[in-house]
Scaffold this motif. Structure first.
Motif, PDB file in Angstrom:
ATOM      1  N   GLY A  89       0.662  -0.764  -0.090  1.00  0.00           N
ATOM      2  CA  GLY A  89       0.248  -0.235   0.152  1.00  0.00           C
ATOM      3  C   GLY A  89       1.049   1.452   0.100  1.00  0.00           C
ATOM      4  N   SER A  92       2.617   2.069  -3.363  1.00  0.00           N
ATOM      5  CA  SER A  92       1.472   2.655  -4.413  1.00  0.00           C
ATOM      6  C   SER A  92       1.331   3.657  -3.867  1.00  0.00           C
ATOM      7  CB  SER A  92       0.717   1.364  -4.121  1.00  0.00           C
ATOM      8  OG  SER A  92      -0.650   2.217  -3.558  1.00  0.00           O
ATOM      9  N   ARG A 103      -2.071   3.563  -8.619  1.00  0.00           N
ATOM     10  CA  ARG A 103      -3.017   2.693  -8.513  1.00  0.00           C
ATOM     11  C   ARG A 103      -2.575   1.382  -9.524  1.00  0.00           C
ATOM     12  NH1 ARG A 103      -1.984   3.586  -3.326  1.00  0.00           N
ATOM     13  NH2 ARG A 103      -3.572   5.869  -2.989  1.00  0.00           N
ATOM     14  N   VAL A 163      -4.758  -2.587  -3.078  1.00  0.00           N
ATOM     15  CA  VAL A 163      -4.426  -1.199  -3.376  1.00  0.00           C
ATOM     16  C   VAL A 163      -5.966  -1.524  -4.897  1.00  0.00           C
ATOM     17  CG1 VAL A 163      -3.334  -0.125  -5.686  1.00  0.00           C
ATOM     18  CG2 VAL A 163      -1.602  -1.699  -4.138  1.00  0.00           C
ATOM     19  N   ALA A 166      -7.373   0.943  -2.126  1.00  0.00           N
ATOM     20  CA  ALA A 166      -6.682   2.346  -2.408  1.00  0.00           C
ATOM     21  C   ALA A 166      -7.435   3.254  -3.171  1.00  0.00           C
ATOM     22  CB  ALA A 166      -5.309   2.082  -1.868  1.00  0.00           C
ATOM     23  N   GLY A 389      -3.050   4.279   0.478  1.00  0.00           N
ATOM     24  CA  GLY A 389      -2.914   2.896   0.660  1.00  0.00           C
ATOM     25  C   GLY A 389      -2.163   2.159   1.780  1.00  0.00           C
TER      26      GLY A 389
END
Lengths: 480, 50
Positions: A89, A92, A103, A163, A166, A389
């Motif tokens: 996370g 990203s 992403r 991701v 996110a 993320g």
């Protein structure tokens, strides 16, 4: 030539955007159809989970005669990657791409890992079980390739889900986040239910060829759905692509994250609550069968009861959260519902009450729905814009690890009690009741840790936030 | 089209084009390795070519 060039350029510049996977930056609000499409990645995650934990678990033990302990190890291998979700996370968050994406590249890589794992998985399993000439092959080939397949799928699932969530958080305004969380959970559940039914139907007449077809079809469907989910979702950010600002280290970013409002406490609550709700998942059916003498058809329907309870929980949570309720309150009440639910499940044995057991299961699902929705929404809402993320990675790491440990622990506790000397003299419910009791303990601990959050989260800062968003219905806040 | 960095005929800048290309290369490599492993495993269980 110049003429043609100009003509072609203008043509391309007009047509191309429609065929390119970039989103309009200008879109103010996200239509529901686009959100639904984005949520398709959860369907592939659900499909992978069912295939690993449900379908292949059974196929390996029953049809391929792989030792159950080895199957258990293989299935829990993806858990190794769960803590890395926070790192994925974070990566990203800071990803720099000339295309202005951060992403999409990760979801794409995760998809490739999932596909690769599924592509080799059926062959790896056949070699592992000694199918055909593989009997003479050295054992490490089957072991290592099966482990590789499971690791690839697991890593892919963790990556895509972290991701993907996110990205969803990036795209929607804060007040719409409950809607997204509900949608994501429902799609995950839907993917799991549908693929469990379809895989079960396709594999009733098991042949090695059919196994290869089913698993590889899952691989292709995964890629197709994930591309469909990603298409034209993430806007390109040229300023980020060209920025030369130094990127923080993971350690620094994590340090900033944990000093955020109650980040660690919330993660502990998520871990305890997930353990509390997750431990019984694989024990409900044998409990119903062994202790309450339910038929196989009846116990299979228990899973549906649990899912219906979960859906009701998500629906209610979405509803009250969209009205402006505090997500922590919703999660708290979810755990509160869980305690009597597991109490009913425990008491079903002495009273031999199938109705009480089913009702307990329904409310356990309901509480888990409220708790899951509330905690994920709280995570999204508390995440700083630049650390979405990382925040969702931490949520996923804790949640996936806790769920995995809970399922394993539940099974181990039961098996230990069954294996105890003189266990024949125990009542039929003896191996199960301690697990359900432990779940109540975990939920109580989660409630204890969450309690201080109830007041602090509704502090002045939070209140100002609610007034500033469209919610004026403060009364709804006290009715989670 | 006012951006002088954009190159005919795709309208991507050179850096963007290189990034797209890197995805292609990575994908080819990963899928190549996966295909190789899959073929090896099939060959172990049901040998062909002798």
């Amino acid at each position: 030539m110049i003429q043609f060039r100009k003509f072609a350029l203008s043509k391309i510049s007009r047509i191309a955007p429609r065929y390119l996977p970039f989103a309009d930056v200008a879109t103010e609000d996200l239509p529901l159809s686009r959100l639904l499409r984005l949520a398709l990645f959860q369907v592939t995650v659900g499909m992978a989970l069912v295939l690993l934990v449900g379908t292949l678990n059974r196929v390996m033990i029953v049809e391929l005669n792989v030792p159950a302990s080895l199957v258990g190890i293989m299935i829990s291998l993806p858990l190794v990657f769960a803590p890395f979700r926070a790192l994925i996370g974070f990566r990203s968050d800071i990803h720099k791409s000339a295309l202005g994406w951060r992403r999409v590249p990760y979801i794409w890589k995760g998809t490739m890992l999932q596909f690769g794992g599924f592509a080799i998985m059926p062959f790896a399993l056949l070699v592992l079980s000694g199918y055909g000439e593989a009997v003479d092959a050295p054992a490490w080939i089957g072991l290592s390739s099966a482990a590789l397949a499971f690791l690839l799928v697991g890593a892919g699932v963790h990556m895509v889900q972290t991701v993907g969530l996110a990205l969803a958080t990036d795209l929607v305004p804060v007040e719409d986040q409950p809607k997204v969380v509900g949608l994501m959970y429902v799609m995950l559940l839907l993917g799991m239910i549908v693929s469990a039914i379809v895989f079960g139907a396709l594999l009733t007449d098991y042949t090695p060829g059919r196994l290869i077809q089913v698993v590889q079809a899952a691989a292709v469907i995964t890629v197709a759905l994930n591309i469909l989910a990603l298409w034209k979702q993430e806007p390109r950010d040229r300023t980020r692509a060209n920025s030369i600002a130094p990127v923080p280290e993971f350690r620094e970013a994590w340090g900033v994250f944990v000093t955020g409002r109650n980040a660690i406490r919330l993660l502990i609550v998520i871990g305890l609550g997930t353990m509390g709700f997750g431990m019984a998942d694989v024990l409900l059916e044998p409990y119903g069968g062994h202790v309450l003498d339910m038929s196989v058809a009846q116990t299979t329907r228990l899973t549906a009861v649990l899912a219906v309870g979960g859906l009701a929980g998500f629906a209610l949570a979405s509803r009250v959260l969209l009205r402006g309720a505090d997500p922590i309150h919703v999660a708290f009440w979810g755990a509160v519902v869980g305690v009597p639910a597991f109490g009913a499940i425990v008491l079903a044995a002495p009273f031999h009450s199938v109705a009480g057991f089913v009702l307990g299961t329904l409310f356990a699902g309901f509480g888990a729905g409220l708790f899951g929705h509330g905690t994920l929404t709280a995570t999204m809402r508390n995440a700083p814009r630049e650390q979405i993320g990382l925040a969702l990675g931490a949520w996923g790491a804790v949640q996936a690890t806790a769920a995995g440990i809970a399922v394993a622990l539940g099974g181990v506790i039961r098996d230990l009690i069954v294996a105890m000397p003189g266990s024949e003299a125990f009542a039929a419910e003896a191996p199960y009741v301690p697990v359900f009791a432990l779940e109540i303990v975990f939920l109580a601990l989660a409630l204890l840790v969450a309690y201080p959050l109830l007041r602090r989260m509704a502090g002045p800062e939070q209140r100002a936030h609610y007034v500033s968003t469209k919610t004026t219905d403060l009364a709804a806040k006290s009715v989670p | 089209m006012s951006d002088p960095d954009k190159i005919w005929p795709t309208g991507l800048t050179e850096r963007e084009a290189e990034e797209v290309h890197s995805y292609l290369i990575d994908g080819t490599r990963v899928f190549g390795v996966i295909a190789l492993i899959a073929h090896l495993l099939v060959a172990v269980s049901t040998p062909w070519l002798g």
